[in-house]
Design a protein around this motif. Structure first.
Motif, mmCIF file in Angstrom:
data_model
loop_
_atom_site.group_PDB
_atom_site.id
_atom_site.type_symbol
_atom_site.label_atom_id
_atom_site.label_comp_id
_atom_site.label_asym_id
_atom_site.label_seq_id
_atom_site.Cartn_x
_atom_site.Cartn_y
_atom_site.Cartn_z
ATOM 1 N N GLY A 81 0.713 -1.234 0.088
ATOM 2 C CA GLY A 81 0.088 -0.026 -0.068
ATOM 3 C C GLY A 81 0.730 1.123 0.068
ATOM 4 O O GLY A 81 2.072 1.097 0.613
ATOM 5 N N GLU A 82 0.090 2.325 -0.518
ATOM 6 C CA GLU A 82 0.763 3.572 -0.253
ATOM 7 C C GLU A 82 1.438 4.098 0.860
ATOM 8 O O GLU A 82 0.507 4.096 1.884
ATOM 9 N N GLY A 83 2.549 4.537 1.225
ATOM 10 C CA GLY A 83 3.009 4.836 2.336
ATOM 11 C C GLY A 83 3.633 3.751 3.375
ATOM 12 O O GLY A 83 4.048 3.919 4.391
ATOM 13 N N SER A 84 3.783 2.705 2.732
ATOM 14 C CA SER A 84 4.090 1.448 3.654
ATOM 15 C C SER A 84 5.718 1.635 3.759
ATOM 16 O O SER A 84 6.409 2.015 2.740
ATOM 17 N N CYS A 85 6.240 0.921 4.536
ATOM 18 C CA CYS A 85 7.676 0.761 4.669
ATOM 19 C C CYS A 85 7.918 -0.377 3.675
ATOM 20 O O CYS A 85 7.123 -1.047 3.430
ATOM 21 N N ALA A 86 9.370 -0.472 3.332
ATOM 22 C CA ALA A 86 9.931 -1.674 2.637
ATOM 23 C C ALA A 86 9.885 -3.030 3.478
ATOM 24 O O ALA A 86 10.174 -2.874 4.482
ATOM 25 N N CYS A 87 9.239 -4.136 2.888
ATOM 26 C CA CYS A 87 8.905 -5.211 3.796
ATOM 27 C C CYS A 87 8.594 -6.502 3.111
ATOM 28 O O CYS A 87 8.264 -6.283 1.588
ATOM 29 N N ASN A 88 8.540 -7.629 3.355
ATOM 30 C CA ASN A 88 8.060 -8.680 2.577
ATOM 31 C C ASN A 88 6.668 -9.072 3.269
ATOM 32 O O ASN A 88 6.337 -9.000 4.468
ATOM 33 N N GLN A 89 5.779 -9.008 2.508
ATOM 34 C CA GLN A 89 4.277 -9.384 2.746
ATOM 35 C C GLN A 89 4.023 -10.758 2.441
ATOM 36 O O GLN A 89 4.226 -11.005 1.347
ATOM 37 N N THR A 90 3.042 -11.308 3.156
ATOM 38 C CA THR A 90 2.829 -12.801 2.934
ATOM 39 C C THR A 90 1.250 -13.118 3.150
ATOM 40 O O THR A 90 0.897 -12.627 4.074
ATOM 41 N N LEU A 91 0.622 -13.708 2.076
ATOM 42 C CA LEU A 91 -0.896 -14.215 2.240
ATOM 43 C C LEU A 91 -0.811 -15.601 2.082
ATOM 44 O O LEU A 91 -0.379 -16.063 1.137
ATOM 45 N N TYR A 92 -1.577 -16.377 2.898
ATOM 46 C CA TYR A 92 -1.994 -17.710 2.620
ATOM 47 C C TYR A 92 -3.631 -17.665 2.635
ATOM 48 O O TYR A 92 -4.270 -17.070 3.404
ATOM 49 N N ASN A 95 10.680 -8.576 7.990
ATOM 50 C CA ASN A 95 11.823 -7.847 7.456
ATOM 51 C C ASN A 95 11.513 -6.357 7.051
ATOM 52 O O ASN A 95 11.940 -6.026 5.889
ATOM 53 N N PHE A 96 11.182 -5.571 8.060
ATOM 54 C CA PHE A 96 10.932 -4.197 7.655
ATOM 55 C C PHE A 96 12.331 -3.295 7.474
ATOM 56 O O PHE A 96 13.101 -3.692 8.137
ATOM 57 N N TYR A 97 11.967 -2.519 6.525
ATOM 58 C CA TYR A 97 13.144 -1.323 6.331
ATOM 59 C C TYR A 97 12.346 0.042 6.046
ATOM 60 O O TYR A 97 11.632 0.057 5.267
ATOM 61 N N GLY A 98 12.931 0.914 6.839
ATOM 62 C CA GLY A 98 12.614 2.242 6.430
ATOM 63 C C GLY A 98 11.267 2.576 7.185
ATOM 64 O O GLY A 98 10.696 3.728 6.730
ATOM 65 N N GLY A 99 10.886 1.922 8.196
ATOM 66 C CA GLY A 99 9.798 2.598 8.735
ATOM 67 C C GLY A 99 9.178 1.051 9.604
ATOM 68 O O GLY A 99 9.882 -0.168 9.841
ATOM 69 N N SER A 100 8.153 1.320 10.404
ATOM 70 C CA SER A 100 7.677 0.541 11.352
ATOM 71 C C SER A 100 6.324 -0.014 11.177
ATOM 72 O O SER A 100 5.684 -0.950 11.707
ATOM 73 N N THR A 101 5.520 0.341 9.986
ATOM 74 C CA THR A 101 4.246 0.042 9.712
ATOM 75 C C THR A 101 4.232 -0.454 8.124
ATOM 76 O O THR A 101 4.734 0.387 7.211
ATOM 77 N N ALA A 102 3.762 -1.466 7.917
ATOM 78 C CA ALA A 102 3.535 -1.961 6.674
ATOM 79 C C ALA A 102 1.941 -1.789 6.161
ATOM 80 O O ALA A 102 1.105 -1.927 7.033
ATOM 81 N N VAL A 103 1.710 -1.258 5.162
ATOM 82 C CA VAL A 103 0.528 -0.963 4.588
ATOM 83 C C VAL A 103 0.192 -2.038 3.373
ATOM 84 O O VAL A 103 1.376 -2.228 2.629
#
Length: 607
Positions: free
Chosen positions: A220-231, A271-279
């Motif tokens: 999502g817009e404004g998210s920090c860089a990270c790996n997102q996983t969906l099952y 694996n967050f990078y550049g922020g603490s919130t993933a969007v």
């Protein structure tokens, strides 16, 4: 902060000296016209330090959506360290879009809540854009370092808007949040680490009918860089995932066919990078499965009936099968040909029979009784039903093809004066109808159902007849159909018995023949065989008009048209001196058909 501490300490030392030095205060007091103005300088310097401290460490309190500007334009901030604190004073999550204009200033974000704003090189000027999200009453901070030759010019423009990003989803599989199977959902995730194991979020949706479901996941817009996983799971099987999706910065989309029931999505980030919130942006879409309600089968050619002529000329048929509806998700399966005459149909290629994965297919089939590939050929009257099937078990209305029986191959029959004997004289495994020509019409004489010898009775002597033989075959509905006809024309034998005056036997000869032959159990021995040959002379009292002669049985004809008939014949065995019965009759046709008249029996002695 260090400069401020030094100035305050200097001020205290001067004050102590003022009271400690004898006469110092008196001298100053006595000189009222010469007042010491250093106090004002110290106060001004302390005040200035407080102002610079406030200017270098500023706080932006966001009370509502809007655009805010925070400036660090004072050139005297050079060499100092400062900060910009941002506090969300509202009760709603806020999105921050920040543009920073830096002049010989470096920036860092110690809590990583704001992304794309860090600048570690304070050489020259730089403009950066970034931002992040702040939960209600939360705060974040940017740390600043102004270079020693800083001349002002650094400022920040903060655009704050109410954020749609929320902490959605249940915190366990059993508490999954119910969502629609069609919609867009944007939410936030914390880093799913060992110290924060409850960061996974769960969503549940229901499928009423069999359905294709599209699942799209993107950062999502404004998210920090990270790996997102969906099952994706069935609600009844938490350990067996149906889909696994992984993204970093790209969008991924998968489609799955789901049966009616409940399904659960598990979503987490690492694996967050550049922020603490993933969007994340989660989008569900799809459509109900389109079932095939049937299959339509058509044939370009109109021909539905064939004869044994396909043995000489092959017929081509073009068959087209289509699912109903034509856009059904159930696909065609195969063409099926059944029936007693199915062997007459041949595909150009064995794979033509199958239509897996297609909604429509046209095949060309050859109809012939010739030998094709491994099939031996041969004409088989009857029927063939052709239909097409779908992957969900639907079948088309069959196309019926009829193969008329070939004309019976009448090859072995003998004509007598009042009947015709057919010694299995028609090559048909099915019944044969015998029609007799009476005037201008064909009247059914009889129907022969067995394959044994058949006697066509009720005929008149010395009469010409016309017969039509038609073999029968059953169509797909079990109805008897007549095939192509076979026409017979013949005349029955004379009705008069031979009027015999005398019979003479002469020239009797006993013939002997020896053979060396193997007996039972492999033993060899000589065997002797006898045959008796003789001449027979038959004298009549009167001639038989319309005949070709007399016959003692098929193959023992005495041709002639007078009253005397002579035949050299013989019999197996030793008949010398023995008597035998003979049967004498007239015949009016050559060959096995003969056209025999009534029989006269006589005894003769071979001597």
């Amino acid at each position: 902060m260090k400069k401020k501490t030094k100035i305050v300490g200097l001020f205290l030392m001067i004050t102590l000296l003022f009271f400690a030095i004898p006469g110092f205060g008196k001298v100053q007091a006595s000189r009222e016209d010469d007042v010491f103005d250093g106090w004002q300088e110290l106060e001004d310097e302390a005040k200035k330090e407080e102002e610079l401290e406030a200017q270098s460490n500023q706080t932006l309190e966001i009370g509502q959506s809007g655009e805010y500007t925070v400036s660090f334009r004072n050139a005297e901030l050079k060499g100092r360290e400062g900060s910009l604190a941002i506090v969300n004073k509202t009760g709603k999550p806020m999105r921050l879009d920040i543009t920073e204009t830096l002049a010989r200033t470096s920036v860092s974000s110690p809590d990583n809540k704001l992304t794309d704003l860090q600048w570690n090189h304070n050489q020259g000027n730089k403009t950066l854009s970034g931002g992040g999200y702040l939960n209600p009453l939360a705060s974040t901070r940017l740390d600043l370092k102004f270079r020693s030759d800083y001349q002002g010019g650094t400022y920040f423009v903060v655009k704050a808007t109410i954020s749609e990003v929320k902490d959605l989803g249940g915190k366990s599989f059993s508490q999954a949040q119910l969502i629609e199977n069609t919609g867009k959902y944007t939410g936030s995730l914390l880093n799913n680490t060992s110290s924060n194991p409850g960061a996974t979020r769960y969503f549940r949706f229901h499928v009423e009918k069999r359905r294709f479901v599209n699942i799209q996941l993107s950062r999502g817009e404004g998210s920090c860089a990270c790996n997102q996983t969906l099952y994706l799971y069935s609600s009844a099987a938490e350990k067996d995932s149906l889909i696994r999706m992984y993204i970093y910065d790209a969008t991924k989309r998968e489609q799955i066919l789901l049966e009616p029931g409940d399904y659960v999505i598990a979503l987490w980030a690492t694996n967050f990078y550049g922020g603490s919130t993933a969007v994340y942006d989660l989008e569900l879409s799809g459509r109900d499965y389109i079932f095939a309600t049937g299959v339509e089968l058509t044939c370009r050619e109109k021909t539905r009936t064939f004869t044994s002529a396909i043995g000489k000329k092959t017929v081509k048929l073009h068959l087209t099968a289509t699912t109903i509806p034509a856009n059904a998700d159930d696909k065609l399966k195969e063409f099926v040909i059944k029936g007693s005459s199915a062997s007459h149909f041949h595909y150009n290629d064995s794979s033509d029979q199958y239509a897996t994965g297609l909604n429509s297919k046209t095949v060309t089939v050859s109809v012939t009784s010739k030998a094709v590939n491994y099939k031996t050929g041969g004409y088989y009257p009857g029927y063939a039903k052709v239909y097409a099937t779908s992957s969900n078990g639907k079948a088309s209305k069959p196309l019926d093809f009829t193969f008329k029986a070939a004309p019976p191959a009448v090859s072995n029959y003998q004509i007598y004066h009042n009947y015709v004997w057919f010694n299995s004289g028609y090559s048909s495994k099915e019944p044969v109808r015998f029609y007799q020509k009476v005037g201008n019409k064909w009247k059914l004489k009889t129907t022969v159902k067995k394959q044994n010898g058949f006697k066509l009775k009720g005929l008149k002597a010395n009469t010409a007849y016309k017969f039509k033989l038609v073999a029968l075959s059953k169509n797909s509905k079990g109805k008897w159909l007549e095939g192509s006809p076979k026409y017979l024309r013949f005349r029955t034998g004379r009705g008069e018995r031979p009027d015999i005056r005398s019979i003479q036997v002469s020239n009797v000869k006993l013939n002997k023949k020896r053979k060396w032959e193997r007996e039972a159990f492999g033993k060899w021995a000589w065997h002797t065989y006898y045959s008796t040959s003789y001449t027979i002379t038959i004298n009549l009292n009167r001639t038989l008009p319309g005949t070709l002669g007399l016959s003692l049985g098929w193959g023992q004809e005495l041709p002639g048209k007078g009253t005397r008939f002579v035949l050299r014949t013989g019999v197996e065995g030793n008949w010398v001196g023995d008597s035998m019965k003979i049967r004498i009759r007239s015949y009016n046709q050559k060959g096995y058909k003969a056209g025999y008249g009534p029989i006269v029996e006589r005894m003769i002695t071979i001597r």
